[in-house]
Design a protein around this motif. Structure first.
Motif, PDB file in Angstrom:
ATOM      1  N   UNK A  35       0.810  -1.213   0.000  1.00 58.56           N
ATOM      2  CA  UNK A  35       0.000   0.000   0.000  1.00 58.56           C
ATOM      3  C   UNK A  35       0.849   1.272   0.000  1.00 58.56           C
ATOM      4  N   UNK A  36       2.158   1.114   0.042  1.00 67.75           N
ATOM      5  CA  UNK A  36       3.047   2.276   0.013  1.00 67.75           C
ATOM      6  C   UNK A  36       3.382   2.607  -1.446  1.00 67.75           C
ATOM      7  N   UNK A  37       3.115   3.824  -1.912  1.00 71.28           N
ATOM      8  CA  UNK A  37       3.400   4.193  -3.303  1.00 71.28           C
ATOM      9  C   UNK A  37       4.887   4.107  -3.614  1.00 71.28           C
ATOM     10  N   UNK A  38       5.246   3.961  -4.894  1.00 64.64           N
ATOM     11  CA  UNK A  38       6.659   3.937  -5.284  1.00 64.64           C
ATOM     12  C   UNK A  38       7.352   5.247  -4.912  1.00 64.64           C
ATOM     13  N   UNK A  39       8.656   5.232  -4.770  1.00 63.00           N
ATOM     14  CA  UNK A  39       9.399   6.458  -4.453  1.00 63.00           C
ATOM     15  C   UNK A  39       9.359   7.447  -5.619  1.00 63.00           C
ATOM     16  N   UNK A  40       9.841   8.634  -5.353  1.00 63.85           N
ATOM     17  CA  UNK A  40       9.992   9.640  -6.405  1.00 63.85           C
ATOM     18  C   UNK A  40      11.426  10.148  -6.397  1.00 63.85           C
ATOM     19  N   UNK A  41      11.905  10.570  -7.571  1.00 66.98           N
ATOM     20  CA  UNK A  41      13.239  11.146  -7.674  1.00 66.98           C
ATOM     21  C   UNK A  41      13.232  12.568  -7.124  1.00 66.98           C
ATOM     22  N   UNK A  42      14.410  13.139  -6.965  1.00 65.88           N
ATOM     23  CA  UNK A  42      14.526  14.491  -6.444  1.00 65.88           C
ATOM     24  C   UNK A  42      13.786  15.510  -7.301  1.00 65.88           C
ATOM     25  N   UNK A  43      13.711  15.241  -8.612  1.00 63.99           N
ATOM     26  CA  UNK A  43      13.034  16.179  -9.504  1.00 63.99           C
ATOM     27  C   UNK A  43      11.534  15.910  -9.621  1.00 63.99           C
ATOM     28  N   UNK A  44      11.027  14.988  -8.808  1.00 64.56           N
ATOM     29  CA  UNK A  44       9.601  14.717  -8.793  1.00 64.56           C
ATOM     30  C   UNK A  44       9.136  13.575  -9.676  1.00 64.56           C
ATOM     31  N   UNK A  45      10.021  13.032 -10.513  1.00 62.31           N
ATOM     32  CA  UNK A  45       9.618  11.912 -11.361  1.00 62.31           C
ATOM     33  C   UNK A  45       9.326  10.685 -10.502  1.00 62.31           C
ATOM     34  N   UNK A  46       8.280   9.954 -10.853  1.00 58.90           N
ATOM     35  CA  UNK A  46       7.901   8.768 -10.103  1.00 58.90           C
ATOM     36  C   UNK A  46       8.631   7.532 -10.624  1.00 58.90           C
ATOM     37  N   UNK A  47       8.954   6.635  -9.690  1.00 55.41           N
ATOM     38  CA  UNK A  47       9.521   5.349 -10.075  1.00 55.41           C
ATOM     39  C   UNK A  47       8.439   4.516 -10.755  1.00 55.41           C
ATOM     40  N   UNK A  48       8.868   3.559 -11.554  1.00 55.44           N
ATOM     41  CA  UNK A  48       7.924   2.621 -12.158  1.00 55.44           C
ATOM     42  C   UNK A  48       7.352   1.708 -11.070  1.00 55.44           C
ATOM     43  N   UNK A  49       6.183   1.107 -11.308  1.00 54.39           N
ATOM     44  CA  UNK A  49       5.660   0.130 -10.336  1.00 54.39           C
ATOM     45  C   UNK A  49       6.673  -0.984 -10.131  1.00 54.39           C
ATOM     46  N   UNK A  50       6.806  -1.450  -8.917  1.00 53.18           N
ATOM     47  CA  UNK A  50       7.810  -2.472  -8.620  1.00 53.18           C
ATOM     48  C   UNK A  50       7.561  -3.749  -9.429  1.00 53.18           C
ATOM     49  N   UNK A  51       6.308  -4.001  -9.770  1.00 61.87           N
ATOM     50  CA  UNK A  51       5.972  -5.200 -10.541  1.00 61.87           C
ATOM     51  C   UNK A  51       6.543  -5.167 -11.955  1.00 61.87           C
ATOM     52  N   UNK A  52       6.941  -3.981 -12.425  1.00 66.18           N
ATOM     53  CA  UNK A  52       7.458  -3.846 -13.785  1.00 66.18           C
ATOM     54  C   UNK A  52       8.968  -4.063 -13.857  1.00 66.18           C
ATOM     55  N   UNK A  53       9.626  -4.260 -12.728  1.00 65.50           N
ATOM     56  CA  UNK A  53      11.074  -4.381 -12.703  1.00 65.50           C
ATOM     57  C   UNK A  53      11.525  -5.847 -12.684  1.00 65.50           C
ATOM     58  N   UNK A  54      12.758  -6.056 -13.076  1.00 66.24           N
ATOM     59  CA  UNK A  54      13.330  -7.394 -13.207  1.00 66.24           C
ATOM     60  C   UNK A  54      13.911  -7.851 -11.878  1.00 66.24           C
ATOM     61  N   UNK A  55      13.476  -9.008 -11.435  1.00 68.68           N
ATOM     62  CA  UNK A  55      13.986  -9.584 -10.197  1.00 68.68           C
ATOM     63  C   UNK A  55      14.217 -11.070 -10.409  1.00 68.68           C
ATOM     64  N   UNK A  56      14.921 -11.684  -9.500  1.00 64.72           N
ATOM     65  CA  UNK A  56      15.233 -13.116  -9.600  1.00 64.72           C
ATOM     66  C   UNK A  56      14.718 -13.813  -8.344  1.00 64.72           C
ATOM     67  N   UNK A  57      13.968 -14.869  -8.522  1.00 64.45           N
ATOM     68  CA  UNK A  57      13.469 -15.610  -7.364  1.00 64.45           C
ATOM     69  C   UNK A  57      14.628 -16.348  -6.693  1.00 64.45           C
ATOM     70  N   UNK A  58      14.532 -16.599  -5.369  1.00 59.77           N
ATOM     71  CA  UNK A  58      15.583 -17.350  -4.681  1.00 59.77           C
ATOM     72  C   UNK A  58      15.854 -18.703  -5.333  1.00 59.77           C
ATOM     73  N   UNK A  59      14.801 -19.348  -5.845  1.00 60.92           N
ATOM     74  CA  UNK A  59      14.978 -20.668  -6.467  1.00 60.92           C
ATOM     75  C   UNK A  59      15.816 -20.565  -7.741  1.00 60.92           C
ATOM     76  N   UNK A  60      15.513 -19.567  -8.579  1.00 62.72           N
ATOM     77  CA  UNK A  60      16.281 -19.408  -9.810  1.00 62.72           C
ATOM     78  C   UNK A  60      17.698 -18.920  -9.504  1.00 62.72           C
ATOM     79  N   UNK A  61      17.806 -18.058  -8.516  1.00 64.99           N
ATOM     80  CA  UNK A  61      19.116 -17.538  -8.127  1.00 64.99           C
ATOM     81  C   UNK A  61      20.073 -18.693  -7.821  1.00 64.99           C
ATOM     82  N   UNK A  62      19.589 -19.672  -7.064  1.00 66.53           N
ATOM     83  CA  UNK A  62      20.432 -20.802  -6.679  1.00 66.53           C
ATOM     84  C   UNK A  62      20.916 -21.588  -7.893  1.00 66.53           C
ATOM     85  N   UNK A  63      20.109 -21.619  -8.951  1.00 66.92           N
ATOM     86  CA  UNK A  63      20.472 -22.385 -10.145  1.00 66.92           C
ATOM     87  C   UNK A  63      21.445 -21.647 -11.051  1.00 66.92           C
ATOM     88  N   UNK A  64      21.302 -20.334 -11.161  1.00 68.81           N
ATOM     89  CA  UNK A  64      22.072 -19.601 -12.173  1.00 68.81           C
ATOM     90  C   UNK A  64      23.266 -18.831 -11.621  1.00 68.81           C
TER      91      UNK A  64
END
Length: 267
Positions: A223-252
């Motif tokens: 429920x906490x909105x994404x951060x904003x940059x110093x110039x007021x630009x908003x970060x993208x939704x966290x769901x739109x960013x690339x992440x690695x699951x712990x399971x995949x991390x262990x493999x690669x």
């Protein structure tokens, strides 16, 4: 790793542990060092990929990677808009970043660049004479001084420099970005478990999450909105960013790291 050595000697004094490498997180749980279930009051407002089902760990902070450009070195007309722009020969000798082996943030970023930006990104950026630094700090220092014109690393580094008046512009490329999760929980051997629970409760709460976004990081609480940059630009939704699951991390983790080391001549 210090956590494991201290635990093995029964000298682990920390009440809360956190790491940036998902494979280390899994190892700490396997060894019983991080194996104290605690479901925080906001448990149901934390996404499944930001917590352990039993509450043994949470993604306290999630930091995006960005491009930092020295505006005294790179002209406005040459400002990169996309990650793929960094492959342009006009940036030859002007790029820098930290080694993949620095930690979880660097590993995730390098994997993102190959899997989501261009399959040959590694070899092509190497042809552009990118400087590989042993840590984040010297790469940041060189881009601030103008020794290089462009670097990429966690957004907080660039925002701190911008806030201090350095000639740095923070750029979030069009293709998105990678995400680094700082994950942790209460140590099994915690001497002050109640105090640790209170702190973890706050970190994962809406109020604590709001404070975290002021540090230019995503909070665990949805429920906490994404951060904003110093110039007021908003970060993208966290769901739109690339992440690695712990399971995949262990493999690669190991095969990808070895491939990168061979390409860049690192050991």
């Amino acid at each position: 790793m210090l956590f494991r050595s201290e635990a093995a000697a029964n000298r682990l004094t920390a009440d809360i542990l956190d790491v940036t490498d998902a494979s280390l997180l899994a190892d700490l749980m396997k060894r019983g060092i991080l194996n104290k279930p605690h479901k925080v009051p906001s448990f149901n407002r934390i996404p499944a990929d930001a917590k352990d089902p039993d509450g043994r760990w949470y993604a306290f902070f999630r930091l995006p990677t960005a491009i930092g450009m020295n505006t005294s070195v790179i002209k406005p007309a040459d400002e990169p808009k996309r990650w793929a722009d960094l492959l342009d020969p006009k940036y030859r000798g002007l790029l820098g970043t930290s080694s993949l082996d620095v930690g979880g943030s660097a590993f995730t970023t390098w994997l993102f660049l190959r899997e989501k930006v261009h399959p040959d990104f590694w070899s092509r950026v190497r042809e552009n004479k990118i400087r590989i630094y042993p840590a984040v700090a010297p790469a940041l220092t060189d881009v601030v001084r103008g020794e290089i014109g462009i670097a990429f690393m966690g957004v907080t580094s660039f925002q701190e420099q911008e806030g201090a008046g350095a000639p740095i512009k923070t750029i979030f490329p069009e293709e998105g970005s990678s995400l680094l999760a700082i994950q942790g929980g209460i140590a099994s051997s915690a001497k002050n478990p109640n105090a640790a629970m209170v702190f973890v409760n706050w970190l994962t709460s809406k109020r604590g999450g709001t404070a975290i976004t002021q540090q230019k990081a995503y909070a665990a609480h949805m429920d906490v909105p994404p951060p904003t940059l110093l110039d007021g630009r908003k970060f993208a939704p966290v769901s739109a960013l690339f992440d690695i699951s712990p399971e995949r991390w262990a493999k690669v983790r190991e095969p990808v790291s070895e491939e990168w080391r061979k390409l860049f001549g690192r050991r």
